[in-house]
Design a protein around this motif. Sequence first.
Motif, PDB file in Angstrom:
ATOM      1  N   GLN A   1       5.980   7.122   6.556  1.00 11.95           N
ATOM      2  CA  GLN A   1       6.959   6.499   5.673  1.00 11.95           C
ATOM      3  C   GLN A   1       6.304   5.464   4.767  1.00 11.95           C
ATOM      4  O   GLN A   1       6.636   5.358   3.583  1.00 11.95           O
ATOM      5  CB  GLN A   1       8.080   5.859   6.475  1.00 11.95           C
ATOM      6  CG  GLN A   1       9.210   5.329   5.608  1.00 11.95           C
ATOM      7  CD  GLN A   1      10.360   4.780   6.430  1.00 11.95           C
ATOM      8  OE1 GLN A   1      10.278   4.716   7.658  1.00 11.95           O
ATOM      9  NE2 GLN A   1      11.424   4.388   5.762  1.00 11.95           N
ATOM     10  N   GLY A   2       5.363   4.708   5.279  1.00 10.51           N
ATOM     11  CA  GLY A   2       4.654   3.730   4.462  1.00 10.51           C
ATOM     12  C   GLY A   2       3.808   4.381   3.392  1.00 10.51           C
ATOM     13  O   GLY A   2       3.739   3.901   2.255  1.00 10.51           O
ATOM     14  N   LEU A   3       3.159   5.487   3.761  1.00  8.78           N
ATOM     15  CA  LEU A   3       2.323   6.192   2.781  1.00  8.78           C
ATOM     16  C   LEU A   3       3.156   6.841   1.684  1.00  8.78           C
ATOM     17  O   LEU A   3       2.784   6.802   0.507  1.00  8.78           O
ATOM     18  CB  LEU A   3       1.467   7.236   3.485  1.00  8.78           C
ATOM     19  CG  LEU A   3       0.416   6.681   4.448  1.00  8.78           C
ATOM     20  CD1 LEU A   3      -0.285   7.822   5.173  1.00  8.78           C
ATOM     21  CD2 LEU A   3      -0.569   5.816   3.711  1.00  8.78           C
ATOM     22  N   VAL A   4       4.277   7.428   2.059  1.00  9.55           N
ATOM     23  CA  VAL A   4       5.144   8.060   1.061  1.00  9.55           C
ATOM     24  C   VAL A   4       5.773   7.004   0.153  1.00  9.55           C
ATOM     25  O   VAL A   4       5.883   7.198  -1.062  1.00  9.55           O
ATOM     26  CB  VAL A   4       6.220   8.928   1.757  1.00  9.55           C
ATOM     27  CG1 VAL A   4       7.258   9.414   0.771  1.00  9.55           C
ATOM     28  CG2 VAL A   4       5.569  10.090   2.474  1.00  9.55           C
ATOM     29  N   THR A   5       6.157   5.874   0.732  1.00 11.35           N
ATOM     30  CA  THR A   5       6.697   4.781  -0.079  1.00 11.35           C
ATOM     31  C   THR A   5       5.655   4.284  -1.069  1.00 11.35           C
ATOM     32  O   THR A   5       5.951   4.065  -2.248  1.00 11.35           O
ATOM     33  CB  THR A   5       7.159   3.628   0.824  1.00 11.35           C
ATOM     34  OG1 THR A   5       8.152   4.106   1.722  1.00 11.35           O
ATOM     35  CG2 THR A   5       7.715   2.481   0.010  1.00 11.35           C
ATOM     36  N   ALA A   6       4.430   4.113  -0.593  1.00 12.70           N
ATOM     37  CA  ALA A   6       3.355   3.660  -1.480  1.00 12.70           C
ATOM     38  C   ALA A   6       3.101   4.666  -2.595  1.00 12.70           C
ATOM     39  O   ALA A   6       2.897   4.282  -3.755  1.00 12.70           O
ATOM     40  CB  ALA A   6       2.078   3.429  -0.680  1.00 12.70           C
ATOM     41  N   ALA A   7       3.123   5.941  -2.276  1.00  8.95           N
ATOM     42  CA  ALA A   7       2.888   6.968  -3.296  1.00  8.95           C
ATOM     43  C   ALA A   7       4.011   6.987  -4.330  1.00  8.95           C
ATOM     44  O   ALA A   7       3.763   7.068  -5.540  1.00  8.95           O
ATOM     45  CB  ALA A   7       2.756   8.339  -2.641  1.00  8.95           C
ATOM     46  N   GLY A   8       5.250   6.885  -3.879  1.00  5.21           N
ATOM     47  CA  GLY A   8       6.390   6.889  -4.798  1.00  5.21           C
ATOM     48  C   GLY A   8       6.403   5.677  -5.700  1.00  5.21           C
ATOM     49  O   GLY A   8       6.595   5.784  -6.923  1.00  5.21           O
ATOM     50  N   MET A   9       6.199   4.512  -5.120  1.00  3.46           N
ATOM     51  CA  MET A   9       6.178   3.286  -5.919  1.00  3.46           C
ATOM     52  C   MET A   9       4.975   3.273  -6.857  1.00  3.46           C
ATOM     53  O   MET A   9       5.056   2.778  -7.985  1.00  3.46           O
ATOM     54  CB  MET A   9       6.152   2.056  -5.015  1.00  3.46           C
ATOM     55  CG  MET A   9       7.415   1.862  -4.242  1.00  3.46           C
ATOM     56  SD  MET A   9       8.793   1.535  -5.349  1.00  3.46           S
ATOM     57  CE  MET A   9       9.930   0.785  -4.246  1.00  3.46           C
ATOM     58  N   GLY A  10       3.859   3.819  -6.408  1.00  3.63           N
ATOM     59  CA  GLY A  10       2.688   3.912  -7.274  1.00  3.63           C
ATOM     60  C   GLY A  10       2.946   4.805  -8.469  1.00  3.63           C
ATOM     61  O   GLY A  10       2.511   4.514  -9.584  1.00  3.63           O
ATOM     62  N   ALA A  11       3.668   5.901  -8.253  1.00  2.00           N
ATOM     63  CA  ALA A  11       3.995   6.810  -9.353  1.00  2.00           C
ATOM     64  C   ALA A  11       4.894   6.120 -10.381  1.00  2.00           C
ATOM     65  O   ALA A  11       4.692   6.264 -11.599  1.00  2.00           O
ATOM     66  CB  ALA A  11       4.671   8.063  -8.812  1.00  2.00           C
ATOM     67  N   VAL A  12       5.879   5.356  -9.902  1.00  2.00           N
ATOM     68  CA  VAL A  12       6.757   4.630 -10.818  1.00  2.00           C
ATOM     69  C   VAL A  12       5.956   3.579 -11.584  1.00  2.00           C
ATOM     70  O   VAL A  12       6.139   3.396 -12.794  1.00  2.00           O
ATOM     71  CB  VAL A  12       7.931   3.983 -10.055  1.00  2.00           C
ATOM     72  CG1 VAL A  12       8.742   3.080 -10.960  1.00  2.00           C
ATOM     73  CG2 VAL A  12       8.823   5.048  -9.442  1.00  2.00           C
ATOM     74  N   SER A  13       5.056   2.901 -10.888  1.00  2.00           N
ATOM     75  CA  SER A  13       4.218   1.897 -11.541  1.00  2.00           C
ATOM     76  C   SER A  13       3.330   2.522 -12.611  1.00  2.00           C
ATOM     77  O   SER A  13       3.175   1.969 -13.701  1.00  2.00           O
ATOM     78  CB  SER A  13       3.368   1.171 -10.494  1.00  2.00           C
ATOM     79  OG  SER A  13       2.578   0.192 -11.094  1.00  2.00           O
ATOM     80  N   LEU A  14       2.744   3.667 -12.318  1.00  2.00           N
ATOM     81  CA  LEU A  14       1.920   4.359 -13.314  1.00  2.00           C
ATOM     82  C   LEU A  14       2.749   4.786 -14.521  1.00  2.00           C
ATOM     83  O   LEU A  14       2.288   4.712 -15.662  1.00  2.00           O
ATOM     84  CB  LEU A  14       1.237   5.567 -12.687  1.00  2.00           C
ATOM     85  CG  LEU A  14       0.083   5.259 -11.738  1.00  2.00           C
ATOM     86  CD1 LEU A  14      -0.399   6.544 -11.073  1.00  2.00           C
ATOM     87  CD2 LEU A  14      -1.044   4.572 -12.464  1.00  2.00           C
ATOM     88  N   GLY A  15       3.964   5.242 -14.277  1.00  2.00           N
ATOM     89  CA  GLY A  15       4.838   5.625 -15.381  1.00  2.00           C
ATOM     90  C   GLY A  15       5.193   4.438 -16.269  1.00  2.00           C
ATOM     91  O   GLY A  15       5.189   4.548 -17.504  1.00  2.00           O
ATOM     92  N   ALA A  16       5.476   3.299 -15.652  1.00  2.00           N
ATOM     93  CA  ALA A  16       5.781   2.105 -16.434  1.00  2.00           C
ATOM     94  C   ALA A  16       4.540   1.635 -17.192  1.00  2.00           C
ATOM     95  O   ALA A  16       4.635   1.211 -18.343  1.00  2.00           O
ATOM     96  CB  ALA A  16       6.300   1.000 -15.526  1.00  2.00           C
ATOM     97  N   GLY A  17       3.383   1.721 -16.555  1.00  2.00           N
ATOM     98  CA  GLY A  17       2.137   1.349 -17.229  1.00  2.00           C
ATOM     99  C   GLY A  17       1.852   2.255 -18.412  1.00  2.00           C
ATOM    100  O   GLY A  17       1.401   1.801 -19.468  1.00  2.00           O
ATOM    101  N   ALA A  18       2.126   3.535 -18.250  1.00  2.00           N
ATOM    102  CA  ALA A  18       1.944   4.472 -19.360  1.00  2.00           C
ATOM    103  C   ALA A  18       2.902   4.142 -20.505  1.00  2.00           C
ATOM    104  O   ALA A  18       2.534   4.223 -21.676  1.00  2.00           O
ATOM    105  CB  ALA A  18       2.164   5.898 -18.886  1.00  2.00           C
TER     106      ALA A  18
END
Length: 60
Positions: free
Chosen positions: A33-50
């Motif tokens: 659950q921690g790894l999936v949460t990190a991956a999901g939040m990381g994807a949103v962060s990358l999208g906002a950064g883009a």
Amino acid sequence: MKALLSSRPVLWFLFLFNLVVAAVAPFAVDGTQGLVTAAGMGAVSLGAGAGLLRGHGQGA
């Protein structure tokens, strides 16, 4: 709604908040659950950064 989500302050908030959560999630939540949460939040962060980089050349 699109104008709000594409504004620079909102994109900065999404980028920084999700980046912090992605960095802390594997330590705060055990297992998969921690790894999936990190991956999901990381994807949103990358999208906002883009979005920040894409709008960099545009005026305020």
